[in-house]
Design an enzyme around this catalytic site. Structure first.
Site, PDB file in Angstrom:
ATOM      1  N   ARG A 213      53.497 -30.373  51.181  1.00 55.30           N
ATOM      2  CA  ARG A 213      54.646 -29.463  51.046  1.00 55.30           C
ATOM      3  C   ARG A 213      55.953 -30.236  51.178  1.00 55.30           C
ATOM      4  O   ARG A 213      57.013 -29.748  50.785  1.00 55.30           O
ATOM      5  CB  ARG A 213      54.634 -28.383  52.136  1.00 55.30           C
TER       6      ARG A 213
ATOM      7  N   ASP B 121      44.385 -19.446  36.618  1.00 53.65           N
ATOM      8  CA  ASP B 121      45.140 -20.275  37.561  1.00 53.65           C
ATOM      9  C   ASP B 121      44.442 -20.271  38.923  1.00 53.65           C
ATOM     10  O   ASP B 121      43.752 -19.318  39.276  1.00 53.65           O
ATOM     11  CB  ASP B 121      46.560 -19.702  37.686  1.00 53.65           C
ATOM     12  N   GLU B 122      44.626 -21.346  39.695  1.00 55.69           N
ATOM     13  CA  GLU B 122      44.078 -21.460  41.054  1.00 55.69           C
ATOM     14  C   GLU B 122      42.575 -21.156  41.075  1.00 55.69           C
ATOM     15  O   GLU B 122      42.081 -20.390  41.908  1.00 55.69           O
ATOM     16  CB  GLU B 122      44.821 -20.510  42.013  1.00 55.69           C
TER      17      GLU B 122
ATOM     18  N   LYS C  72      51.414 -27.716  37.359  1.00 54.23           N
ATOM     19  CA  LYS C  72      50.330 -26.946  36.727  1.00 54.23           C
ATOM     20  C   LYS C  72      50.847 -25.712  35.997  1.00 54.23           C
ATOM     21  O   LYS C  72      50.353 -25.372  34.931  1.00 54.23           O
ATOM     22  CB  LYS C  72      49.281 -26.561  37.750  1.00 54.23           C
ATOM     23  N   THR C  73      51.848 -25.022  36.581  1.00 54.26           N
ATOM     24  CA  THR C  73      52.384 -23.837  35.909  1.00 54.26           C
ATOM     25  C   THR C  73      53.044 -24.224  34.592  1.00 54.26           C
ATOM     26  O   THR C  73      52.923 -23.523  33.580  1.00 54.26           O
ATOM     27  CB  THR C  73      53.395 -23.114  36.816  1.00 54.26           C
TER      28      THR C  73
ATOM     29  N   GLN D 129      42.832 -28.336  47.416  1.00 48.92           N
ATOM     30  CA  GLN D 129      43.655 -27.288  48.009  1.00 48.92           C
ATOM     31  C   GLN D 129      42.884 -25.972  48.143  1.00 48.92           C
ATOM     32  O   GLN D 129      43.475 -24.899  48.207  1.00 48.92           O
ATOM     33  CB  GLN D 129      44.929 -27.059  47.188  1.00 48.92           C
TER      34      GLN D 129
END
Length: 738
Positions: A600, A217-218, A32-33, A248
């Site tokens: 993770r 973002d987020e 995503k970044t 998430q």
């Protein structure tokens, strides 16, 4: 070549989408970044948007810094003209620029949590409210919730429940105190901008015109003030691009509202939506297992992570007979991988639901001599409440320990101020006494007020009562007495905040550890216990985290990745928590947290649980988490980590079954009433604990059972070893047939 050529098709589609509302659902590890930065680069280099007309909001300074660094590589010096930062830093910047119009001092202070507590203490004092009756943390927590709901003091008072009435009376004074000090707290930074924009539409219009493109973002972690701010800034051009993952969303306790991302297309009916489902982090089996778990949630957009990489090893599901055995299994596995050269210590992460669970892992790592670092927390025995209780215990052994006394003389608060303590200290020094001795001569301390003398005398009486109990009470009883008689538990219970609840869990873990220690070491004393704890806590931390095992809560793990991951404590009422059981929405957030933990892992994922776990000072039987039953069996490799004394009994234990139960909100799993056998059944199925049998103890070696008393988890054996007879608690002794 375009900067977008390095992206996969869906990433490119998101990066070069035309203007207007855009929702990018970016799954874990989907880049995503990368997409955000490439979209900004596309807007500057190919769409011709001036850098200063782009605003990018993140949730952490780390994320903002990483985004800026990547953009400098993509667009060069133009990156310096962008507004990139956290919501709080962006709002602070706006407030300082418009301070005069908003009626603020441009040099206003920003109060952190300690500053807020100091402010509310002044308010409590003005109202003559004892902090033991109303804890500052509890007041701050309620006021923060009100601000996140955009409720000013008048609105909060109008909606306040009976329990909130007192706080509603304090809220206006707290706000006045902040203003008197030309200060804003963290919540104010967001709330004040939204309110001032409503009051000054001309100023809002200036920022709406300036920021042609807003990227967030987020987005799944936004609260109401952040949501409203985005709506305000994007109202003119409507070029709002939000990136997030509804699967998430795990910060509801901080005010995050998952509805913001779920309802984005309702807020913007003409919005485009792009799903990033190709994962670049985890193996195929790990992703399939995570997909299966999160698929049980009803409140989600829906997506399936996949990878072009290898399927990888099965997900390990490991059953352990106790939480101690669980910790030992994790440490042994990490050490084995390290010795084989497959993974270094820095490649491993141990994830758990609450900070209190770190204790057995820390102790096993210390015994093994392995370096570790705790992320998002501090070492168990260095946590404030643990150090406080141990300081009480230290004083009972060594009354001359002035350091311990100064730490706890006013903890919990007893109205003993610094000035009074300074007078007591000066008196003690003049006499050459310890502070404890000086407490016996309070009538002789100069300039000591009657109130301070009374409070110090009450503290001295408490110490005397606890000292008198040292001979008659066992170690666990003494620890319990300190927590209760000192008022420590009552203090944390009164706070009634998530932080206070976590600290109470830590205290319960400490009491459980004392019980375990005393039963495993029948000849131990308070002095030997404190000495062992002192040696454990004095172990040096590794200077470099590159070769240290990482311990952290699942909440702290978000955004990180490790080749080797252990998600531990997967038991009902622990993960998911007891508070979540029975609440469908809370269970869904717990499941999202499980999904975050599983994703993770890059190469190896282990899901562990214990059949018995220390809690509340005793050993309790547990049930495996419902989330384990949601992982398809074909993706897993099941194993059992049991002391050999229980191995034969375990062969006859079937795993718990589950049944589907239709509910109004959808389908969820319920465990059937039958549980794993208790300790009594282990004994009944295996007679190696009978009188006359030979057993082996990990410390004292081979011995013969000469007597047995009690039953179940409280069974104790007297065992004759080579030169002595030891009385041993079976539940903790790790006995094996000899």
């Amino acid at each position: 070549m375009s900067t977008l050529d390095a992206l996969n098709p869906e990433q490119r589609r998101a990066a070069e989408a035309e203007g207007g509302p855009l929702l990018i659902l970016a799954g874990a590890g989907s880049g995503k970044t990368r997409v955000l930065t490439h979209r900004i680069a596309f807007l500057i280099e190919e769409a011709g948007v001036a850098p200063w007309r782009i605003l990018a909001a993140t949730f952490t300074n780390k994320a903002a810094g990483e985004m800026r660094e990547r953009l400098e590589q993509l667009v060069g010096p133009a990156a310096t003209e962008l507004w990139i930062g956290t919501f709080h830093s962006i709002c602070a910047r706006i407030l300082r620029r418009q301070a005069e119009e908003f009626g603020l001092d441009p040099n206003f202070s920003i109060y952190d949590e300690d500053d807020r507590r100091a402010t509310i203490r002044r308010v409590l004092n003005a109202h003559q409210i004892d902090e033991r009756e109303l804890a500052p943390r509890a007041v701050i927590s309620q006021i923060s919730r009100a601000k996140n709901a955009m409720l000013d003091p008048l609105e909060f008072a109008h909606q306040a429940s009976e329990r909130q009435r007192q706080i509603a009376e304090l809220y206006p004074d707290y706000e006045r105190e902040l203003r008197r000090n030309q200060a804003l707290d963290f919540d104010d930074l967001l709330v004040e901008v939204v309110r001032q924009f409503d009051r000054h539409p001309d100023i809002l219009q200036t920022y709406q015109e300036r920021f042609e493109h807003l990227l967030v973002d987020e987005y799944q972690d936004t609260n109401r003030p952040q949501y409203l701010l985005c709506r305000q800034l994007a109202a003119r051009h409507r070029n709002i691009c939000v990136v997030g993952d509804d699967d998430q969303s795990i910060y509801q306790f901080r005010g995050a509202d998952i509805r913001n991302i779920l309802d984005f297309e309702r807020d913007y009916p003409d919005a485009r939506s792009v799903r990033l489902e190709q994962n670049y982090r985890s193996s195929g089996r790990i992703l399939a297992a995570a997909n299966a778990v999160i698929g049980h949630n009803q409140g989600r957009k829906g997506k399936e992570l996949w990878t072009a990489g290898p399927a990888g090893d099965p997900v390990a599901v490991v059953e352990c007979d106790s939480d101690r055995r669980e910790a030992r299994h994790v440490v042994d596995t990490i050490r084995r991988y390290d010795r084989l050269g497959r993974y270094g210590l820095g490649d491993a992460a141990v994830l758990y639901r609450t900070n209190a669970q770190s204790r057995p892992f820390e102790e096993e790592l210390q015994r093994a001599g392995l370096p570790y670092v705790i992320v998002g927390g501090i070492r168990f025995y260095d946590r404030r409440e643990i150090r406080d209780v141990l300081s009480y215990l230290r004083l009972l052994i060594n009354p001359a320990d002035d350091i311990a006394l100064r730490r706890i003389v006013n903890t919990p608060r007893r109205g003993i101020g610094d000035a009074s303590l300074a007078r007591l200290q000066a008196f003690a020094q003049a006499k050459g006494w310890s502070l404890s001795t000086a407490l016996e001569h309070l009538d002789d301390v100069p300039d000591l007020s009657g109130r301070a003398q009374k409070s110090l005398a009450a503290f001295a009486d408490l110490l005397g009562e606890l000292m008198a109990a040292t001979e008659a009470h066992s170690l666990p009883e003494l620890g319990f007495a300190v927590v209760e008689k000192s008022g420590y538990r009552a203090m944390l219970t009164a706070e009634n905040t998530p932080e206070a609840e976590a600290r109470l869990q830590n205290l319960d873990q400490l009491l459980a550890e004392m019980t375990e220690y005393a039963d495993a070491n029948p000849d131990s004393t308070l002095a030997t216990y404190l000495e062992e704890k002192s040696l454990l806590t004095s172990a040096d931390e590794s200077d470099s985290h590159d070769n240290a095992i990482t311990l952290m809560t699942l909440h702290s793990a978000k955004g990180l990745e490790f080749p080797l991951v252990f998600v531990c404590g997967l038991e009902e009422k622990l993960f998911p928590t007891a508070r979540a059981v029975g609440d469908p929405q809370a269970i869904e957030e717990e499941r999202r947290l499980c999904y975050v933990g599983m994703t993770r892992a890059q190469e190896q994922l282990s899901l562990t649980y214990a059949l018995r776990r220390y809690a509340y000072g005793s050993l309790l039987t547990t049930q495996p988490s419902r989330f384990l039953g949601e992982v398809p069996a074909e993706l897993t490799a099941q194993s059992y980590e049991l002391d050999r004394g229980f191995a034969r009994a375990r062969q006859r234990i079937e795993p718990p079954r589950r049944k589907k139960a239709p509910q109004a909100q959808g389908v969820h799993y319920e465990w059937e009433a039958e549980q794993s056998p208790g300790f009594d059944e282990f004994v009944a199925q295996d007679d190696f604990l009978a009188v006359g049998q030979w057993v082996r103890h990990p410390q004292w070696g081979r011995g013969q059972i000469v007597s047995r008393e009690g039953h179940g988890e409280k069974m104790k054996l007297s065992i004759r070893f080579q030169t002595q007879i030891k009385r041993i608690a079976v539940a903790y002794a790790q006995l094996e047939p000899a």
